[in-house]
Design a protein around this motif. Structure first.
Motif, PDB file in Angstrom:
ATOM      1  N   GLY A 121       0.820  -1.121  -0.067  1.00 52.69           N
ATOM      2  CA  GLY A 121      -0.092   0.018   0.070  1.00 52.69           C
ATOM      3  C   GLY A 121       0.733   1.228  -0.028  1.00 52.69           C
ATOM      4  N   MET A 122       1.944   1.161   0.615  1.00 56.37           N
ATOM      5  CA  MET A 122       2.826   2.408   0.791  1.00 56.37           C
ATOM      6  C   MET A 122       3.592   2.570  -0.639  1.00 56.37           C
ATOM      7  SD  MET A 122       4.776   1.854   4.359  1.00 56.37           S
ATOM      8  CE  MET A 122       5.555   3.448   4.154  1.00 56.37           C
ATOM      9  N   GLU A 124       2.182   1.872  -3.458  1.00 57.48           N
ATOM     10  CA  GLU A 124       1.397   2.176  -4.447  1.00 57.48           C
ATOM     11  C   GLU A 124       0.810   3.730  -4.399  1.00 57.48           C
ATOM     12  OE1 GLU A 124      -2.014  -0.786  -3.660  1.00 57.48           O
ATOM     13  OE2 GLU A 124      -0.996  -2.251  -5.082  1.00 57.48           O
ATOM     14  N   ALA A 125       0.975   3.891  -3.004  1.00 54.88           N
ATOM     15  CA  ALA A 125       0.723   5.382  -2.716  1.00 54.88           C
ATOM     16  C   ALA A 125       1.740   6.372  -3.091  1.00 54.88           C
ATOM     17  CB  ALA A 125       0.485   5.434  -1.212  1.00 54.88           C
ATOM     18  N   ALA A 128       1.288   6.711  -7.027  1.00 53.87           N
ATOM     19  CA  ALA A 128      -0.104   7.530  -6.928  1.00 53.87           C
ATOM     20  C   ALA A 128       0.237   9.162  -6.834  1.00 53.87           C
ATOM     21  CB  ALA A 128      -1.030   7.078  -6.106  1.00 53.87           C
ATOM     22  N   SER A 129       1.310   9.212  -6.022  1.00 59.35           N
ATOM     23  CA  SER A 129       1.666  10.594  -5.706  1.00 59.35           C
ATOM     24  C   SER A 129       2.819  11.118  -6.948  1.00 59.35           C
ATOM     25  CB  SER A 129       2.388  10.923  -4.606  1.00 59.35           C
ATOM     26  OG  SER A 129       3.391  10.257  -4.458  1.00 59.35           O
ATOM     27  N   THR A 136      11.006   5.464  -5.603  1.00 56.46           N
ATOM     28  CA  THR A 136      10.144   4.751  -4.699  1.00 56.46           C
ATOM     29  C   THR A 136      11.172   3.683  -4.097  1.00 56.46           C
ATOM     30  OG1 THR A 136       8.218   4.950  -5.759  1.00 56.46           O
ATOM     31  CG2 THR A 136       8.091   3.154  -4.502  1.00 56.46           C
TER      32      THR A 136
END
Length: 222
Positions: A121-122, A124-125, A128-129, A136
């Protein structure tokens, strides 16, 4: 042959330096090359990054082949490579090559597993940003896996210490060489006990330092 306490301590001190030399160089190579290989193994196994099954299988197969060979056999097998690289098949310099090869494969798998535990989730976040894959990896994945990676380094260092003890069977120097030549072949109980005690103490120190550093990182995050 050393018999009294002062001679035994002198020999142990000399071979301890040889063991430290072998293990430290092999550990640095393992962290750099094995860490990079672990990142590639992880990145090629998920669609979030490279997602290349062919590359992942090729790298994984190579690592598995190295890890499946008992270190003593790998040590003997790679002696010609040692002669090619450092110009000799005996001594601490020669043993560094097989030690490094074994450690790279070992640490690669450990680091791959640690990176895979990072919360998707981190990641993908971050995407997304607008963060790039490279950013990443180095700003999210590696920092989040910092504690497990420190523990992986600790495990690798202790394993290298055990591997280096086998170097004595091929004249590679170090504590294993001293224990084998004098402790075993010449039945010098004092030498054998001294080597065992030093190895036990070294393992305890390495584990304590690794755990202490990992705990300090966790305390800073909490």
């Amino acid at each position: 042959m050393p018999d009294n306490i002062s001679e035994i301590l002198l020999e142990v001190g000399k071979t301890l330096g040889e063991t430290a030399f072998m293990c430290s160089i092999a550990l640095v190579i393992a962290i750099v090359a094995g860490g990079a290989l672990g990142i590639l193994l992880y990145a090629s196994s998920t669609h979030l990054f490279i997602n290349s099954p062919l590359l992942n299988k090729a790298l994984g197969a190579t690592v598995n082949v190295v890890r499946s060979i008992p270190f003593l056999i790998l040590l003997i097998f790679l002696l010609p490579l040692s002669a090619l690289v450092v110009g000799t098949k005996i001594g601490t310099e020669a043993v560094v090559i097989p030690l490094a090869v074994a450690a790279v494969a070992f640490f690669a798998r450990l680091s791959e597993a640690s990176l895979a535990e990072v919360d998707r989730g981190m990641i993908e976040a971050a995407f997304a940003s607008g963060a790039s894959k490279l950013k990443t990896m180095f700003s999210i994945v590696l920092p989040e896996a910092h504690v497990p990676l420190v523990k992986d380094v600790t495990i690798t260092a202790i394993s290298l210490l055990g591997f280096s003890a086998m170097a004595g069977l091929v004249g590679g120097g170090g504590l294993g060489d001293l224990a084998y030549r004098y402790g075993y072949q010449r039945y010098n109980v004092g030498i054998m006990i001294a080597c065992i005690v030093v190895l036990v103490v070294l393992v305890q120190i390495i584990q304590a330092v690794g755990d202490g550093y990992a705990n300090r990182i966790e305390r800073k995050r909490s």
